[in-house]
Design a protein around this motif. Structure first.
Motif, mmCIF file in Angstrom:
data_model
loop_
_atom_site.group_PDB
_atom_site.id
_atom_site.type_symbol
_atom_site.label_atom_id
_atom_site.label_comp_id
_atom_site.label_asym_id
_atom_site.label_seq_id
_atom_site.Cartn_x
_atom_site.Cartn_y
_atom_site.Cartn_z
ATOM 1 N N PHE B 109 11.869 57.921 41.365
ATOM 2 C CA PHE B 109 12.493 56.642 41.040
ATOM 3 C C PHE B 109 13.960 56.590 41.458
ATOM 4 O O PHE B 109 14.525 55.519 41.595
ATOM 5 N N ASP B 110 14.597 57.757 41.574
ATOM 6 C CA ASP B 110 16.026 57.758 41.861
ATOM 7 C C ASP B 110 16.349 57.858 43.344
ATOM 8 O O ASP B 110 17.510 57.762 43.728
ATOM 9 N N ALA B 111 15.336 58.074 44.159
ATOM 10 C CA ALA B 111 15.597 58.204 45.587
ATOM 11 C C ALA B 111 16.173 56.897 46.129
ATOM 12 O O ALA B 111 15.700 55.824 45.786
ATOM 13 N N LEU B 152 19.217 51.753 25.233
ATOM 14 C CA LEU B 152 19.641 52.534 26.404
ATOM 15 C C LEU B 152 20.865 51.871 27.008
ATOM 16 O O LEU B 152 20.803 50.703 27.415
ATOM 17 N N GLU B 153 21.957 52.596 27.048
ATOM 18 C CA GLU B 153 23.161 52.014 27.622
ATOM 19 C C GLU B 153 22.967 51.830 29.118
ATOM 20 O O GLU B 153 22.431 52.691 29.786
ATOM 21 N N GLY B 154 23.400 50.708 29.617
ATOM 22 C CA GLY B 154 23.278 50.464 31.046
ATOM 23 C C GLY B 154 22.126 49.543 31.385
ATOM 24 O O GLY B 154 22.060 49.030 32.489
ATOM 25 N N GLU B 180 15.711 57.781 34.176
ATOM 26 C CA GLU B 180 15.939 57.882 32.734
ATOM 27 C C GLU B 180 15.229 56.755 32.000
ATOM 28 O O GLU B 180 14.663 56.939 30.926
ATOM 29 N N ILE B 181 15.269 55.582 32.613
ATOM 30 C CA ILE B 181 14.578 54.438 32.013
ATOM 31 C C ILE B 181 13.081 54.701 31.974
ATOM 32 O O ILE B 181 12.418 54.490 30.955
ATOM 33 N N ALA B 182 12.564 55.205 33.098
ATOM 34 C CA ALA B 182 11.132 55.493 33.161
ATOM 35 C C ALA B 182 10.767 56.562 32.145
ATOM 36 O O ALA B 182 9.718 56.492 31.494
#
Lengths: 53, 903
Positions: B109-111, B152-154, B180-182
């Motif tokens: 997810f972060d790519a 969740l901040e952000g 992190e969300i996932a």
């Protein structure tokens, strides 16, 4: 009958307003999901209660 | 409250370690503590499964560490209301998720490439993405997911669409990462999948149609109102000013409707006509789209009416035309909307392989690398419960691999050093090292997935039944109009043109255009409520001429789970064994427990010792018990098998079942056979198919002897049962039957082949088949490839699908018949010169309403289930069956507790 020359265009104005409102609603996604908002009404009450605590 | 989530001890166990071994260790240590005292049962605080506890307490109890972690996560975040909302408002329940978290899946997810492809960058570092969430079932899910911005901040905004299981998310990339969300979502059992290509196009088209439809009806209503003035006697000679003004107003409104609403028909008519005009020699008049006669009617009627308006004499048809446009747009919109649900769930990325791997570098150090970076010659480490990331050879260690995802084999296979392994296999044994031969798209599974993705993107649009009539229809209508004009000109009537136009308008295939889409959309919608999701209505048409149905075995014909199928010897010994296994999580333990009577709960084991891979040793009621593999049990009590048990053991081996021996005080007392039994509905389906004249064939990657036995029990001829079939061969098998590709599937003489399967190994065959049907619990690849997928267990829905499609097609034929009658009558009357705008204004809606009523009165997929039982597609993640004999090292998938209601 002369009144019709005024009343029909006025009717068109109303229709125009209704159509614009409808187009706004479609673009706003009001018809995309007809199920979740119904349950969301219940949720948001709970959220408020919790914040008050 | 707003704040970063802090991991508590309980969460760390599962979520930060991320891998399954941590899960297992906790399970077993908890078991040890709990095992000694067992007096009463209490529901698990999270999932509701009964749990044995010493005394009934007010403290929450848990069936497993997974439930405990999830409960703690929810509880610690102050989200306990979830449990109150869980079963509201429709009584829906959640299924606890069987799989552990694949932490490496989240990394993807972060790519940057991922964000670029799936997310939209907004201003100020804000991103927006749409995700498909598996495991969304009820109002509780909406609530918990939409709490995210507070927790969740952000995260700026989270909106969940319940019916489509789609989450729209806005977040600040620099404050919180998508992974992190996932991971946050995953903690509550929702696994997020990026949505693929289809959505924007579909929902864009749907919205546009809805706009056109709304405008169309608003105009139609007003034009009709004005038309009332004409029908009730507004006369050109008496009030010519008002008469002209009203006609002018109608013209204006109708022009908007024709240009804005009708353009969709003109465009499609043109695109169907263009190839014919380009190459008139290869002209296929029967390939014309239904949009052509619709366009002719709209344009013909409008042009004539516009001319009449400017001239001030002659008939106008504005009311009929505008109603026609609005009604046809409505039918189209319903069709697109009906198709959406099935498309949504199947719309996911194909990901079977892990995104990362552990590579051993030259110094023997481990480094994490993305799977794409693996090259031939690299050595990767594969730990227990991980998935092999690339094709290669085992260079160190030996293990058991579950290759079900690739081959459909139901049992893990032993793999020794030096043997070949394929990407996608799951390691169920020890850590091994693999030297990579080919990875990514070059691997065997990569090639399969690649092919499926390409195929499903290029799916040819299907010719609808109404379109097959369109060509004949155009010729008939144009011919009729020409004859009418010639005829009336010949007799010298000044109204020849009028009559010809009346014919064009009244013969507009409004009913014909709605006949198939409405009946099919209704059928597809009803099927979805019964847990049968049909991606394209044309599938119903194909099912009508089904000739052969090819079935996969594991998870399709059989349940894919272990059950006790046979036993012999002492019943008491087996019940003791069940009591001893009461807390084990192995599939065989589950099977034994579900067989044993409830009274075994009263038996208290005095000690339990698990021997991974062999069995269980323990003491119960003062007797020493051994439960496990025959060789281990026989060796441990170095005794021979009592002669009366020998035949059962032999029969078990012969039938390819898994045997278990139970020894009491050093003597073998009973033998039990475990296998993956045939679902009861399978035999019914085979009978049903035979009575319909549809051939049934079994095609399985499982061992030949197992498959043969299944075929024998179902009464299939041996030449219709094929075992040991590789995925590529499955595709070849289907290809051989469906070639050539360019067939006209609506033609009754062409054989039509359906494939039913669940695994990635079936996916290519599902894609190749005329109709691919993926069953409950299918892997995502087979969902992408399938045309139909079922969210109900077993094969019963397939019989229902056949029956239902027959009923739908019956309704379609009835509709087509009705509209044909209407058109023949309409054309005759119009040719005779009896059709005035008033007649058309009445006759056309009547025919459309008749079609609508007939469509909704169809008897397909009649529901005796709760209407919402399957309104949301359930998780399609595969949980492969497992019949390994290793009693302790099972995978958490066998833990899957049944759905439970909230408290």
């Amino acid at each position: 009958m002369a009144a019709l020359y005024l009343l029909v265009p006025v009717a068109f104005l109303f229709v125009g307003a209704a159509v614009l409102a409808f187009l706004w609603a479609v673009d706003d996604g009001q018809f995309d999901d007809t199920q979740s908002p119904a349950v969301r009404v219940i949720m948001e009450d709970d959220e408020v209660d919790e914040r008050e605590e | 409250m707003a704040g970063q989530i802090h991991s508590s001890e309980g969460q760390n166990v599962l979520w930060s370690a991320g891998s399954q071994p941590a899960y297992e260790q906790t399970t077993h240590s908890n078991l040890q503590e709990r095992i000694v005292t067992r007096e009463s049962r209490q529901p698990c605080a999270h999932c509701g499964l009964p749990v044995s506890v010493g005394e009934t307490t007010d403290e929450p109890v848990f069936c497993c560490a997974g439930c405990e972690s999830v409960y703690r996560a929810i509880h610690d975040s102050g989200l306990d209301d979830f449990y109150d909302l869980q079963s509201t408002p429709d009584g829906g329940t959640r299924e606890a998720r069987p799989d552990g978290v694949d932490e490496r899946r989240l990394d993807e997810f972060d790519a940057p490439a991922f964000l670029e492809r799936h997310a939209e960058a907004l201003e100020g570092g804000l991103y927006e993405i749409e995700l498909h969430l598996d495991g969304v079932h009820c109002a509780g899910c909406v609530w918990i997911v939409e709490q995210m911005p507070d927790r969740l901040e952000g995260v700026d905004e989270a909106r969940l669409n319940l019916s489509r299981a789609r989450l729209t998310l806005r977040w600040h990339q620099d404050e919180v990462s998508l992974s992190e969300i996932a991971a946050w979502l995953e903690r509550f059992g929702y696994s997020a999948h990026p949505t693929g290509r289809r959505d924007d196009a579909t929902s864009g088209a749907e919205r546009q149609l809805l706009r056109k439809m709304g405008v169309g009806w608003a105009i139609a209503a007003n034009v009709m109102m004005i038309a009332f003035a004409f029908y009730s006697g507004l006369d050109a000679s008496a009030q010519s000013g008002l008469f002209d003004a009203m006609r002018g107003a109608s013209l204006l409104l109708a022009a908007i409707s024709v240009v804005y609403g009708g353009s969709i028909f003109f465009r499609r008519a043109w695109s169907s006509l263009r190839p014919l005009l380009a190459e008139p020699s290869s002209c296929r008049w029967d390939r014309l789209s239904i949009d052509i006669p619709i366009s002719i009617a709209i344009l013909g009627g409008f042009t004539h009416s516009a001319v009449a308006t400017f001239r001030g004499t002659g008939e106008v048809w504005f009311d009929s035309i505008t109603v026609l446009i609005a009604a046809l747009l409505t039918a189209r919109w319903l069709q697109i909307r009906g198709r959406r649900l099935a498309g949504d769930a199947a719309d996911r990325l194909l990901s079977v392989l892990p995104t990362g791997a552990r590579r051993l570098d030259d110094d023997g150090e481990l480094e994490s690398v993305p799977t794409e970076a693996l090259e031939s010659g690299d050595v990767v480490e594969v730990r227990p419960s991980e998935v092999v990331p690339a094709d290669g050879t085992v260079v160190d260690g030996s293990t058991a691999l579950h290759r079900g995802v690739l081959t459909g084999e139901s049992r893990p296979e032993r793999v020794e050093c030096g043997e070949r392994v394929f990407a996608g296999a799951q390691n169920t044994g020890e850590t091994i090292c693999v030297r990579v031969h080919s990875s990514g798209d070059a691997s065997r599974i990569g090639q399969l997935l690649d092919w499926i993705e390409k195929q499903s993107e290029g799916k040819a649009p299907v010719v609808h039944l109404a379109d097959r009539w369109a060509g004949i229809f155009v010729l008939a209508v144009l011919g009729g109009a020409l004859l009418t004009w010639l005829g009336w000109t010949w007799v010298g009537s000044p109204h020849a043109i009028e009559h010809a136009v009346a014919l064009l308008v009244i013969a507009c295939p409004c009913a014909l255009g709605m006949a198939t889409p409405l009946a099919m959309t209704t059928g597809v919608g009803r099927a979805a409520r019964r847990g049968i999701f049909i991606e394209d209505e044309a599938i119903l048409q194909r099912l009508e001429h089904l000739d052969e149905i090819v079935l996969d075995k594991t998870g399709t014909i059989t349940s894919g789970e272990m059950h006790l199928v046979d036993w012999n010897g002492s019943r008491r010994a087996l019940e003791w064994a069940a009591a001893l296994e009461a807390e084990s999580t192995h599939p065989i333990a589950f099977a034994l427990r579900s067989w044993a009577p409830d009274e075994i709960d009263d038996l208290e084991p005095e000690s339990i010792d698990e021997q991974p891979g062999r069995g269980l040793q323990g003491r119960i009621d003062g007797c020493d018990l051994l439960v496990g593999r025959p060789d281990w049990v026989r060796e441990a009590c170095d005794g021979d098998l009592p002669p009366e048990l020998e035949p059962t053991l032999q029969a078990t081996l012969h039938a390819a079942h898994t045997p278990i021996l139970v020894a009491v005080d050093g003597t073998v007392k009973s033998v039990a056979a475990f296998g993956d039994p045939i679902r009861s509905a399978s035999a019914d389906l085979v009978d049903e198919l035979q009575s319909r004249g549809v051939e049934a064939t079994i095609l399985s990657g499982d061992h030949d002897d197992v498959v043969e036995e299944v075929g024998r029990q179902l009464g299939l001829a041996p030449n219709r049962v094929h075992g040991d079939v590789a995925p590529e061969d499955k595709k070849a098998f289907i290809d051989a039957r469906t070639a050539p590709d360019e067939r006209d599937l609506a033609d009754e003489d062409v054989p039509c082949v359906a494939m039913v399967g669940d695994g990635v190994n079936d996916a290519a065959a599902l894609e190749a088949a005329d109709i691919g049907i993926a069953v409950e619990g299918s892997a995502s690849a087979s969902l992408v490839a399938a045309d139909v997928f079922l969210t109900r267990e077993g094969l019963e829905p397939i019989a229902e699908l056949l029956e239902g499609s027959e009923a739908v097609m019956h309704a379609v034929h009835r509709n087509l018949g009705m509209s044909a009658v209407y058109n023949v009558a309409g054309i005759s009357v119009a040719a005779a010169g009896f059709v005035s705008p008033l007649v058309a204004a009445v006759a056309m809606p009547v025919s459309s309403v008749a079609v609508v009523v007939s469509s909704s009165l169809q008897t397909s997929f009649e529901s005796d289930l709760d209407s919402d039982v399957a309104a949301t597609p359930t998780s399609p993640d595969a949980s492969p069956s497992d019949d390994s004999l290793s009693l302790a090292d099972d995978e958490p998938s066998s833990l899957a507790p049944p759905a439970s209601s909230g408290r």
